[in-house]
Design a protein around this motif. Structure first.
Motif, PDB file in Angstrom:
ATOM      1  N   GLY A   1       0.835  -1.194   0.000  1.00 19.95           N
ATOM      2  CA  GLY A   1       0.000   0.000   0.000  1.00 19.95           C
ATOM      3  C   GLY A   1       0.867   1.240   0.000  1.00 19.95           C
ATOM      4  N   PRO A   2       0.276   2.416   0.187  1.00 17.59           N
ATOM      5  CA  PRO A   2       1.068   3.642   0.267  1.00 17.59           C
ATOM      6  C   PRO A   2       2.067   3.576   1.423  1.00 17.59           C
ATOM      7  N   ASN A   3       3.297   3.960   1.174  1.00 19.15           N
ATOM      8  CA  ASN A   3       4.306   3.882   2.221  1.00 19.15           C
ATOM      9  C   ASN A   3       3.962   4.713   3.458  1.00 19.15           C
ATOM     10  N   PRO A   4       3.381   5.908   3.328  1.00 17.01           N
ATOM     11  CA  PRO A   4       3.051   6.657   4.545  1.00 17.01           C
ATOM     12  C   PRO A   4       2.114   5.912   5.478  1.00 17.01           C
ATOM     13  N   THR A   5       1.100   5.230   4.916  1.00 13.54           N
ATOM     14  CA  THR A   5       0.163   4.513   5.781  1.00 13.54           C
ATOM     15  C   THR A   5       0.806   3.269   6.380  1.00 13.54           C
ATOM     16  N   ALA A   6       1.634   2.588   5.586  1.00 16.39           N
ATOM     17  CA  ALA A   6       2.317   1.401   6.100  1.00 16.39           C
ATOM     18  C   ALA A   6       3.261   1.764   7.239  1.00 16.39           C
ATOM     19  N   ALA A   7       4.039   2.830   7.030  1.00 22.58           N
ATOM     20  CA  ALA A   7       4.993   3.251   8.048  1.00 22.58           C
ATOM     21  C   ALA A   7       4.283   3.755   9.299  1.00 22.58           C
ATOM     22  N   TYR A   8       3.192   4.493   9.123  1.00 17.98           N
ATOM     23  CA  TYR A   8       2.421   5.005  10.260  1.00 17.98           C
ATOM     24  C   TYR A   8       1.832   3.845  11.063  1.00 17.98           C
ATOM     25  N   HIS A   9       1.257   2.870  10.357  1.00 20.90           N
ATOM     26  CA  HIS A   9       0.667   1.721  11.050  1.00 20.90           C
ATOM     27  C   HIS A   9       1.721   0.932  11.803  1.00 20.90           C
ATOM     28  N   ALA A  10       2.864   0.705  11.165  1.00 20.54           N
ATOM     29  CA  ALA A  10       3.947  -0.036  11.828  1.00 20.54           C
ATOM     30  C   ALA A  10       4.420   0.687  13.075  1.00 20.54           C
ATOM     31  N   ALA A  11       4.533   2.009  12.981  1.00 18.65           N
ATOM     32  CA  ALA A  11       5.043   2.790  14.101  1.00 18.65           C
ATOM     33  C   ALA A  11       4.068   2.843  15.264  1.00 18.65           C
ATOM     34  N   THR A  12       2.783   2.979  14.960  1.00 20.38           N
ATOM     35  CA  THR A  12       1.810   3.172  16.031  1.00 20.38           C
ATOM     36  C   THR A  12       1.309   1.875  16.654  1.00 20.38           C
ATOM     37  N   THR A  13       1.464   0.746  15.957  1.00 25.78           N
ATOM     38  CA  THR A  13       1.013  -0.528  16.524  1.00 25.78           C
ATOM     39  C   THR A  13       2.153  -1.382  17.048  1.00 25.78           C
ATOM     40  N   GLY A  14       3.325  -1.280  16.427  1.00 26.76           N
ATOM     41  CA  GLY A  14       4.458  -2.104  16.835  1.00 26.76           C
ATOM     42  C   GLY A  14       4.326  -3.561  16.428  1.00 26.76           C
ATOM     43  N   LYS A  15       3.310  -3.878  15.609  1.00 26.51           N
ATOM     44  CA  LYS A  15       3.070  -5.267  15.227  1.00 26.51           C
ATOM     45  C   LYS A  15       3.563  -5.603  13.823  1.00 26.51           C
ATOM     46  N   THR A  16       3.859  -4.586  13.041  1.00 23.65           N
ATOM     47  CA  THR A  16       4.288  -4.803  11.660  1.00 23.65           C
ATOM     48  C   THR A  16       5.547  -3.997  11.383  1.00 23.65           C
ATOM     49  N   GLU A  17       6.119  -4.217  10.197  1.00 27.07           N
ATOM     50  CA  GLU A  17       7.293  -3.457   9.787  1.00 27.07           C
ATOM     51  C   GLU A  17       7.279  -3.293   8.275  1.00 27.07           C
ATOM     52  N   VAL A  18       7.867  -2.205   7.802  1.00 25.31           N
ATOM     53  CA  VAL A  18       8.008  -1.981   6.367  1.00 25.31           C
ATOM     54  C   VAL A  18       9.279  -2.681   5.918  1.00 25.31           C
ATOM     55  N   VAL A  19       9.128  -3.635   4.988  1.00 25.74           N
ATOM     56  CA  VAL A  19      10.270  -4.464   4.576  1.00 25.74           C
ATOM     57  C   VAL A  19      10.744  -4.138   3.168  1.00 25.74           C
ATOM     58  N   GLY A  20      10.226  -3.076   2.604  1.00 23.43           N
ATOM     59  CA  GLY A  20      10.673  -2.645   1.280  1.00 23.43           C
ATOM     60  C   GLY A  20       9.818  -1.505   0.783  1.00 23.43           C
ATOM     61  N   THR A  21      10.408  -0.597   0.028  1.00 20.79           N
ATOM     62  CA  THR A  21       9.657   0.489  -0.588  1.00 20.79           C
ATOM     63  C   THR A  21       9.951   0.524  -2.080  1.00 20.79           C
ATOM     64  N   TYR A  22       9.047   1.173  -2.809  1.00 17.78           N
ATOM     65  CA  TYR A  22       9.179   1.196  -4.269  1.00 17.78           C
ATOM     66  C   TYR A  22       8.455   2.423  -4.796  1.00 17.78           C
ATOM     67  N   SER A  23       8.992   3.038  -5.824  1.00 17.73           N
ATOM     68  CA  SER A  23       8.333   4.185  -6.426  1.00 17.73           C
ATOM     69  C   SER A  23       6.981   3.784  -7.007  1.00 17.73           C
ATOM     70  N   GLY A  24       5.986   4.629  -6.785  1.00 18.19           N
ATOM     71  CA  GLY A  24       4.660   4.350  -7.311  1.00 18.19           C
ATOM     72  C   GLY A  24       4.560   4.426  -8.819  1.00 18.19           C
ATOM     73  N   ALA A  25       5.633   4.875  -9.493  1.00 20.76           N
ATOM     74  CA  ALA A  25       5.622   4.956 -10.958  1.00 20.76           C
ATOM     75  C   ALA A  25       6.539   3.928 -11.596  1.00 20.76           C
ATOM     76  N   GLY A  26       7.026   2.986 -10.811  1.00 18.87           N
ATOM     77  CA  GLY A  26       7.851   1.934 -11.384  1.00 18.87           C
ATOM     78  C   GLY A  26       9.335   2.155 -11.190  1.00 18.87           C
ATOM     79  N   ALA A  27      10.125   1.353 -11.903  1.00 21.39           N
ATOM     80  CA  ALA A  27      11.563   1.277 -11.657  1.00 21.39           C
ATOM     81  C   ALA A  27      12.346   2.480 -12.162  1.00 21.39           C
ATOM     82  N   THR A  28      11.824   3.212 -13.126  1.00 21.52           N
ATOM     83  CA  THR A  28      12.625   4.257 -13.762  1.00 21.52           C
ATOM     84  C   THR A  28      12.111   5.672 -13.532  1.00 21.52           C
TER      85      THR A  28
END
Length: 327
Positions: free
Chosen positions: A239-266
């Motif tokens: 999902g969107p990195n801001p929501t993933a990171a916020y959820h991981a930080a506020t719950t302590g139950k998950t972690e962000v294990v990779g990020t990627y540009s929303g427009a692809g590799a280039t």
């Protein structure tokens, strides 16, 4: 494309850490605030109450005059966003009815510049585009990524970088840096999003390379997705990195294990205010956004939500977006 975007494209595309929220403390229901640590390392106290005391700015007559006459006469800016809870982008305050987040805050700034009263309309994701198509709403502020396919029907005025995040159960040991990392994995994603498009293409790429495809899962709401993640029914949630990171930080139950540009590799993905094509709003929206970028109000809004790391230096109209295919 701005210099700041160009510099960071490689990091986002290669899945290097770009988490915007790295840690949190405090109970979101305790006094209506929670504290998070932004990428800079500084702690940001986020107000979760309905009394937002938003950042404001003054009307600019020359920009307001660019708004189509029908909207000027109406006096309101009809903004549509997703009704799904997605802190810190768009979500409900502690009263469970007031829409708050970085998206409505930025929409509020734009309305100020245009001399219009902000009216936020929360709807389901798919109905954002239905409403824009029918001109029921003027503009979408809902973490909408610029894509080449969407540009056929909509005009865009960019206002934030778009980075996706792979979220896993804490301690999973997973590290996602490309298609091979999700081969054979069960991954949840929201339907109709650019992250779904990327995941489907990664799955096809894995099959072409002789690897297992991705087992893609869809859930009705975010709570069901996180329940599936905790129970082990899925390996990852994209999902969107801001929501993933916020959820991981506020719950302590998950972690962000990779990020990627929303427009692809280039290409660095970009989030944009979205209007029906040729509505006449793209230029005043971009001009309003550039005004608040220049006067500092934009930076204050991103900072109050811990999202300064996603700032752009200029709003662009219809820049290159996620390609129709990444082949």
């Amino acid at each position: 494309m701005s210099a700041s975007i160009t510099r960071r494209t490689a990091a986002a595309a290669l899945g290097l850490p770009a988490a915007l929220v790295l840690g949190a403390c405090g109970n979101p229901s305790d006094g209506g605030t929670t504290e998070v640590a932004a990428a800079s390392g500084n702690k940001v106290k986020i107000n979760l109450s309905p009394d937002q005391n938003r950042v404001t700015t003054d009307k600019v007559d020359s920009i307001a005059a660019e708004v189509p006459e029908e909207i000027r006469k109406r006096g309101t800016l009809e903004v549509v966003d997703s009704s799904g809870s997605a802190a810190p982008l768009t979500f409900f305050a502690t009263d469970n009815k007031t829409v708050i987040g970085v998206e409505p805050d930025l929409a509020s700034l734009v309305a100020d510049v245009l001399g219009l009263k902000l009216h936020v309309n929360p709807v389901s994701w798919e109905n954002i585009f239905v409403g824009l198509d029918s001109a029921k709403y003027d503009v979408g502020f809902s973490n909408i990524t610029v894509t080449e396919e969407r540009k056929e029907k909509y005009d865009f005025a960019t206002y934030r970088e778009d980075n996706l995040g792979f979220e896993a159960k804490k301690g999973s040991g997973l590290k996602i840096t490309g298609p091979e990392g999700v081969a054979g994995r069960t991954v949840a994603v929201s339907s109709g999003t650019n992250q779904e498009k990327l995941l489907v293409e990664w799955s096809k790429e894995n099959e072409k390379a002789g690897r297992k495809p991705v087992n893609i899962k869809y859930y009705q709401n975010e709570s069901d997705t996180y329940l599936a993640l905790q129970s082990g029914r899925i390996d990852l949630y994209l999902g969107p990195n801001p929501t993933a990171a916020y959820h991981a930080a506020t719950t302590g139950k998950t972690e962000v294990v990779g990020t990627y540009s929303g427009a692809g590799a280039t290409l660095q993905g970009l989030i944009a205010a979205t209007t029906k094509k040729d509505s006449g709003l793209a230029k005043p929206l971009a001009d309003a956004l550039n005004h608040v970028i220049d006067n500092g109000a934009y930076a204050k809004v991103l900072q109050r939500w811990g999202l300064s790391d996603e700032a752009v230096t200029k709003s662009e109209i219809n820049p290159p977006g996620l390609p129709k295919t990444n082949e």
